[in-house]
Motif scaffolding. Sequence first.
Motif, mmCIF file in Angstrom:
data_model
loop_
_atom_site.group_PDB
_atom_site.id
_atom_site.type_symbol
_atom_site.label_atom_id
_atom_site.label_comp_id
_atom_site.label_asym_id
_atom_site.label_seq_id
_atom_site.Cartn_x
_atom_site.Cartn_y
_atom_site.Cartn_z
ATOM 1 N N GLU A 45 0.886 -1.171 -0.040
ATOM 2 C CA GLU A 45 -0.003 -0.111 -0.003
ATOM 3 C C GLU A 45 0.833 1.222 -0.134
ATOM 4 N N VAL A 47 0.156 5.221 0.457
ATOM 5 C CA VAL A 47 -0.874 5.925 1.017
ATOM 6 C C VAL A 47 -1.270 6.834 0.088
ATOM 7 N N ARG A 63 3.730 -1.231 4.028
ATOM 8 C CA ARG A 63 2.814 0.047 3.687
ATOM 9 C C ARG A 63 3.954 1.197 4.067
ATOM 10 N N SER A 65 3.785 5.571 3.937
ATOM 11 C CA SER A 65 2.978 6.555 4.162
ATOM 12 C C SER A 65 3.241 7.845 3.340
ATOM 13 N N TYR A 93 6.809 -1.167 7.467
ATOM 14 C CA TYR A 93 6.083 -0.015 7.541
ATOM 15 C C TYR A 93 7.042 1.302 7.477
#
Length: 281
Positions: A45, A47, A63, A65, A93
Amino acid sequence: MDRIAGTATIHPSAVIEPGAQIGSGCRIGPFCVIGPSVVLEEGVELVSHVVIEGITRIGAESRLSAYASIGLPPQDLKYQGEPTGVEVGPRTYLREHVTVHRGSVGGSGMTRVGADCLLMACSHVGHDCRVGDRVILANNVMLGGHVQLGDQCFLGGGSAVHQMVRVGRQAMVGGLAGVTNDVPPFGNVFGLPARLVGLNVVGLRRRGFSRENLHALRAAYRLLFRDPGTFAERLTLAEERFAGDELVTEVLTFMRASDRRRELIRPGRMSMEPNGEDDDA
């Protein structure tokens, strides 16, 4: 896999250059930019506003951000656009404004971040770094080029690690510390310049190390950093006294590493616990 999996979700404002590979279940948010040699494994992902360049692979279920920048050129004046890259392990992350620069031809050509890591906001990983698994970098941590971090290290907010430095497995670096020398496995360092102040006892307990493990490591650290004699003599004595202890052997092997580019960190006021008192429990 197909260049862009049919199950990927991509915002219309994202820019994906020809050649990039997007795995199944990926979610790419608004205003992301993905270069032509980038691979996103399944379930990644992004964001929003994420930029990924270079020969870069992001591991499954990771992920990233907002405003994270991965695979941009190294901050190395010798770099002339050679094809180098970044590898990020699965389930890692990367928070807001994290930067991970790609490798250089003067190093391995690849910057690596392991699996299950957490890189908090504004942390930086320089070119050719090797970051182990389950590592945590708190906000604003800075790693110079060619730094090596062992598995499950924790680096406190605002700490800086000089280029070429090694930090051993399960070590802890206190917030705002300036680390210019190698940190042995399981150590706890603090200050500017950083000094070894004991064992990362809290981290070791949280990860299930036994009382016997802690006793052996404490005894070895006392011998290496407190007892009289030259360091070479104490190192040899520790090898004899703790022969067969796996964790102490790991520490001693780290200290004797033949390719070491930095000296071993110096001890400060040694303690085995955060409150400055030894705990024999």
